[in-house]
Design an enzyme around this catalytic site. Structure first.
Site, mmCIF file in Angstrom:
data_model
loop_
_atom_site.group_PDB
_atom_site.id
_atom_site.type_symbol
_atom_site.label_atom_id
_atom_site.label_comp_id
_atom_site.label_asym_id
_atom_site.label_seq_id
_atom_site.Cartn_x
_atom_site.Cartn_y
_atom_site.Cartn_z
ATOM 1 N N ASP A 265 -20.791 -11.343 -28.059
ATOM 2 C CA ASP A 265 -21.802 -12.314 -26.836
ATOM 3 C C ASP A 265 -23.198 -12.632 -27.831
ATOM 4 O O ASP A 265 -23.433 -11.576 -28.395
ATOM 5 C CB ASP A 265 -21.728 -12.927 -25.416
ATOM 6 C CG ASP A 265 -22.066 -14.443 -25.497
ATOM 7 O OD1 ASP A 265 -22.245 -14.441 -26.341
ATOM 8 O OD2 ASP A 265 -21.950 -14.463 -24.378
HETATM 9 C C1 BGC Z 1 -22.970 -17.370 -24.404
HETATM 10 C C2 BGC Z 1 -21.905 -18.204 -24.929
HETATM 11 C C3 BGC Z 1 -22.118 -18.752 -26.118
HETATM 12 C C4 BGC Z 1 -23.251 -18.502 -26.512
HETATM 13 C C5 BGC Z 1 -23.830 -18.799 -27.812
HETATM 14 C C6 BGC Z 1 -23.993 -17.422 -25.044
HETATM 15 O O1 BGC Z 1 -25.375 -17.106 -24.326
HETATM 16 O O2 BGC Z 1 -22.854 -16.684 -22.946
HETATM 17 O O3 BGC Z 1 -21.151 -19.338 -23.998
HETATM 18 O O4 BGC Z 1 -21.306 -19.563 -26.757
HETATM 19 O O5 BGC Z 1 -24.582 -18.006 -25.733
HETATM 20 O O6 BGC Z 1 -24.317 -20.194 -27.867
#
Ligand code: BGC
Ligand code: BGC
Length: 741
Positions: A265
């Site tokens: 993530d």
């Molecule tokens: C989130 C994810 C997301 C990623 C990219 C993160 O902060 O937890 O769910 O896909 O950002 O935008």
């Protein structure tokens, strides 16, 4: 490319080029007018040379942008391996659908599937190759802002079903085809269980609990061949998921046989330093690659440290090769080597984005996601000749698409007021804003957390009286009050945990003032999570929960309020009576002292019930359904013989509306070698039943449905007695029993 061509490409790559494939950056490197050196590069801290070696881009969308970035990149890159474009297309791209939590309330896999397919149809021509969706985290804590992103809500089985549906809807049968892309399941693992609902917080539970309730929805998506999975920000058994070898190598790759890509993530590899496990970035890089994370989302940890680790012989090159090969393979499956733009196509964007069919279908799908929580004296649907006063901060507001709809534009959204005008004509509208959404103090919490300039505290007091007076004036002239109220959309979503999950104060006040008129009040409720409605529930005659309903939401709302269709959604997460009950969910344990007589030495609260206000599976209809004749084809199920019991029930529509009902099957294992829940959802059917007609609804019970993780962590069934419940929600059911022998 053939496998051997891919391997020879891999062999041609320098170590830097290989590492580059494992790095994800945003498109600004290629799009920004500003000096890349002083801009994005210094922000991310990666060297310029690496930019033309990176493997993928996050959240750059739109055919023109995608093609520009790809061109600029390929022009300077030595091996010309195309970039992969990844984005969060959560509840729609330009045509926005209801938030996932709402979609899940349809209990209709076709609805969930179509929302995702249309979103993909739009996103694919806008150049998206990989979608960071679905989120299949089981969520039992409404304080967590991200419950809005969950389709299956508090239940494991519902999450498993939607996980399968969404992976298939996103990927189709060929990820390279227009309308499809790669599905990235997230967040592995158990992110929904963050302690006290606080974002990025600790998760800790027994392995049994993890397997029994949290892991299987990810597994379901993998069984449907999801090609990517994202790690979660939380720890699992003390170790951040992103560097958790047991989780990623043993369970994910070993047990589940996942051979796709693991992506961290957002900056999660680097964050293992703040967790206090990795010593520094180099250590974090080593731990993450060892654990099997292929792509580093948006930090310089892989780009700046993997090489050193290889040079020092701490890291074997084979681990890097393994990750790079997976990435090349996926690019090949997307056919990017043949066509680096994928399905990005500006001409098609004009035809597909927000086209008439998409919008019409969105309106229809959206209707099934609303949940009717209350309807005293059948006040709904609104009768033709009733004069409506439309009041509330959501009545003429575009912000009804939810926190994740980052690619939609306000001008494409229809407000509740505009949609009513379409139906009854501008001249008949009685409208007042009634109140601001939030006090400036509440609004400032949001602004401050986003680093934006603050408002002057108490600013709302200037308009408060005026808004209330206007509301009273229009309400006096009407027969019924339709109130459009709810949470600000920035009170849910990532980073938006709350301890008090109630309607904002100004809106409670508005309700109190309007209540003095003694006219029926219908509440259209906007929310990204279950709310505690304690202060207002008994002042309202009807509550239609519309969540954040999206581009066509407003039209769909009036379709339901005027009775063109009966509401048919049911809750996938219960509404607590009070925040102090959280985490609260239907499949609890009995405890040694069940709450039966509400006496002191029972498991209970002194100042609240142990039950939610609205239980899991609950939702009203304009019709009434009567459940009768629960029958089991046998009271014995034989173990190990693929035996089946057919459960049937007759459901009669006793009302005046043709309507859909969600018939739910729950099972309880009365005794286990570990404690089992009081009931577990094992099946559901959504059936359309005409007024005054009845339908026989059947379910099959098999031994597979009775399995659980026993005391030795084996997934098995145990002989014994089981209770069967069939009903309209998790609380109101008919019941019977059978034996597994
Ligand atoms: C989130 C994810 C997301 C990623 C990219 C993160 O902060 O937890 O769910 O896909 O950002 O935008
Ligand atoms: C309490 C114990 C106590 C025992 C005997 C139980 O209800 O939980 O703490 O020692 O009664 O009085």
């Amino acid at each position: 490319m053939t496998k051997s061509q891919l391997i020879s490409l891999l062999n041609d790559m320098t170590l830097d080029e290989k590492i580059g494939q494992l790095v994800q950056v945003n498109g600004n490197f290629f799009l920004e007018e500003e000096n890349v050196q002083t801009g994005p590069i210094s922000r991310l801290g990666i060297n310029e040379d690496m930019i033309y070696k990176v493997g993928s881009i996050i959240n750059t969308v739109g055919a023109k942008n995608v093609i520009t970035v790809q061109d600029k990149y390929l022009e300077k890159s030595r091996l010309k391996i195309p970039l992969m474009f990844m984005a969060d297309i959560i509840n729609g791209y330009k045509t926005v659908f209801p938030i996932p939590l709402a979609q899940g309330c349809s209990w209709n896999t076709e609805v969930v599937k179509r929302c995702a397919q249309i979103a993909m149809k739009e996103a694919s021509v806008a150049g998206v190759n990989v979608n960071f969706y679905p989120m299949v985290d089981v969520v039992r804590d409404a304080r967590w802002g991200r419950v809005m992103e969950s389709t299956g809500g508090e239940d494991t089985y519902l999450n498993e079903i939607y996980s399968k549906v969404l992976v298939n809807a996103i990927q189709g049968n060929d990820i390279s085809k227009e309308g499809n892309c790669v599905a990235c399941i997230k967040h592995f693992a158990a992110y929904g269980a963050v302690e006290s609902g606080r974002e990025y917080n600790k998760v800790d539970m027994s392995e049994r609990e993890l397997r029994q309730y949290y892991l299987s929805p990810y597994k379901s998506g993998i069984e449907e061949k999801a090609k990517m999975i994202m790690t979660s920000f939380n720890i699992v058994d003390g170790i951040p998921a992103t560097i958790n070898k047991w989780l990623l190598r043993e369970i994910l790759r070993g047990e589940y046989g996942f051979d796709g890509i693991v992506i961290s993530d957002y900056s999660a590899i680097q964050e293992t330093i703040s967790h206090g496990v990795s010593q520094d970035k180099k250590d974090a890089a080593l731990r993450a690659i060892n654990a099997g994370v292929d792509i580093d989302m948006l930090t310089n940890v892989y780009s700046n440290f993997l090489k050193e680790l290889v040079k020092e012989d701490v890291l074997t090159i084979s681990l890097i090769d393994e990750a790079v090969y997976r990435i090349l393979k996926l690019k090949n499956e997307l056919k990017l080597f043949e066509n680096p733009y994928g399905n990005a196509n500006a001409e098609k964007e004009k035809k597909i984005l927000l086209n008439k069919e998409n919008l019409e279908e969105a309106r229809k799908l959206t209707r099934e996601t609303f949940v009717l929580l209350k309807n005293e004296k059948n006040i709904l649907p609104i009768k033709e000749n009733q004069k409506i006063a439309l009041i509330g901060p959501y009545a003429d507001n575009f912000a009804i698409t939810g926190e994740w709809s980052m690619f939609s534009e306000r001008e494409n959204i229809v407000t509740i007021k505009q949609a009513l005008e379409e139906r009854i004509g501008k001249e008949k509208i009685l409208y007042a804003k009634g109140s601001n959404m939030l006090t400036t103090r509440e609004m400032n919490y949001i602004l401050k957390s986003e680093g934006k300039p603050l408002l002057k505290n108490g600013e709302e007091l200037k308009t408060k009286k005026k808004y209330l007076n206007e509301a009273m004036t229009v309400a006096k002239n009407a027969d019924i009050i339709v109130l459009a109220v709810g949470e600000h959309y920035k009170q849910s979503g990532e980073g938006n945990a709350r301890v008090s999950i109630r309607l904002p104060k100004l809106q409670i006040n508005l309700i109190n003032v309007l209540k003095t008129l003694n006219k029926p009040i219908i509440m259209i409720l906007f929310n990204g999570r279950p709310l505690v409605l304690e202060e207002v529930e008994n002042k309202i005659d009807a509550i239609l929960d519309v969540w954040f309903p999206g581009t066509e939401g407003a039209r769909a709302i009036w379709d339901i309020l005027f009775g063109n269709e009966s509401p048919s959604g049911k809750l996938n997460m219960c509404f607590p009576e009070h925040e102090g009950q959280i985490p609260i969910y239907y499949n609890q344990y009995n405890t040694g002292r069940p709450n039966i007589n509400n006496l002191r030495f029972e498991s209970r609260y002194q100042d609240a019930s142990i039950y939610p206000k609205y239980p899991f599976g609950f939702g009203l209809s304009y019709s009434k359904f009567e459940y009768k004749d629960l029958k089991l084809s046998s009271t014995i199920l034989h173990k190990g013989k693929y035996d089946k019991i057919t459960v049937s029930v007759t459901v009669k529509n006793c009302g005046k509306f043709d309507a859909k009902e969600i018939v739910q099957l729950y099972i309880q294992d009365l005794f286990g070698n570990v404690v089992r829940p009081i009931k577990e959802l094992k099946g559901f059917k959504k059936v359309l039943i005409k007024a005054n007609e009845k339908k026989k609804v059947e379910f099959e019970i098999t031994e597979e449905m009775l399995k659980f993780w026993n005391k030795d962590l084996e997934y098995v069934s145990e002989k014994g007695t089981f209770k069967v419940y069939v009903g309209c929600n998790s609380k109101e059911c008919l019941e019977d029993k059978f034996e597994l022998i």
